[in-house]
Motif scaffolding. Structure first.
Motif: not given
Ligand SMILES: [Zn+2]
Length: 266
Positions: A35, A10, A49, A45, A15, A42
């Protein structure tokens, strides 16, 4: 098949090209990427993901370096996120006495206050682990004995992986004696890290995992560049050499260990 058990997918570093990063990992034989969260956003995120990429799973929690931003009790929000089927553990949680406020103009009282908050947020996550049946990913820096003191009473209910392990063989044995594991990053490939390889050599094959901690700690020959999950391949080659076993044997052992520590991992 290899697994990157700890990456910060993340982070903004990824990105520009995240789909390519995930694809490169797959092409290199890294079939799962965990992740990991460092705070609530976070963690969210990481879960997003995991929804987006079939090979990505999430670990949710509060890093000891971020606990001053945490609510009084981190359990309710983490409990909600932990219901997601691709959340496989809590973390990274623990204690980090490396960067204390007093090194940066703060007072000894500031240090003591931060330690109290780190301790509280760590215990909250261990409590949540015990109630949900999830295991934990532990971050410890300059705080091994204190971390063990907090974790040990939970060890019959919660298993841990001490991530980015750079401790001594004796410290590794303390962790393994509690039924927990250690994981190694690209540091194990660094020229000046002979002590880490000594610990690695002593680590039982059923108690070790591999991780990148990407975007940090790229293994040789990528040292100093952005690290990405595909580089578990380079790390694995070094680890197999240190252990004196074949690449296949190492992959099978570390993958089986990850499935034992993270039972929700598909
Ligand atoms: Zn990390």
């Amino acid at each position: 098949m290899l697994i990157d058990t700890h990456a910060h997918l993340d982070f903004p570093d990824f990105s520009p090209d995240l789909p390519q990063v995930v694809a490169r990992a797959q092409a290199a034989g890294i079939q799962r990427i965990l992740s990991i969260g460092t705070d609530l956003s976070a963690s969210r995120r990481a879960v997003d993901l995991a929804d987006r990429f079939p090979s990505v799973y999430a670990i949710i929690g509060w890093h000891p370096g971020h606990v001053l931003d945490a609510p009084e009790n981190v359990v309710p929000e983490l409990t909600e996120l932990a219901g997601h089927p691709k959340v496989v553990a809590l973390g990274e949680c623990g204690l980090d006495f490396y960067r204390m406020p007093s090194a940066n103009g703060g007072t000894p009282e500031d240090d003591a206050r931060l330690k109290v908050v780190q301790d509280r947020v760590f215990r909250q996550q261990l409590d949540l682990a015990a109630t949900t049946g999830l295991n934990v990913v532990i971050h410890t820096r300059d705080s091994f004995s204190e971390t063990m003191r907090v974790f040990a009473p939970y060890a019959s209910r919660v298993r841990a992986v001490f991530h980015c392990f750079i401790g001594t063989p004796e410290q590794m044995r303390e962790v393994v004696a509690l039924g927990s594991m250690v994981s190694f990053t690209g540091i194990a490939t660094f020229k000046n890290a002979a002590n880490v390889r000594t610990t690695l050599q002593a680590t039982p094959l059923d108690a070790l995992m591999l991780e990148t901690d990407a975007p940090f700690l790229a293994p040789v020959p990528y040292r100093g560049r952005r690290c990405e999950p595909a580089y578990v391949a380079e790390l694995a080659a070094m680890v197999a050499e240190v252990k004196g076993i074949s690449d296949v044997e190492l992959a099978e052992a570390t993958t089986a260990n990850a499935h034992r520590l993270f039972p929700r991992l598909g």
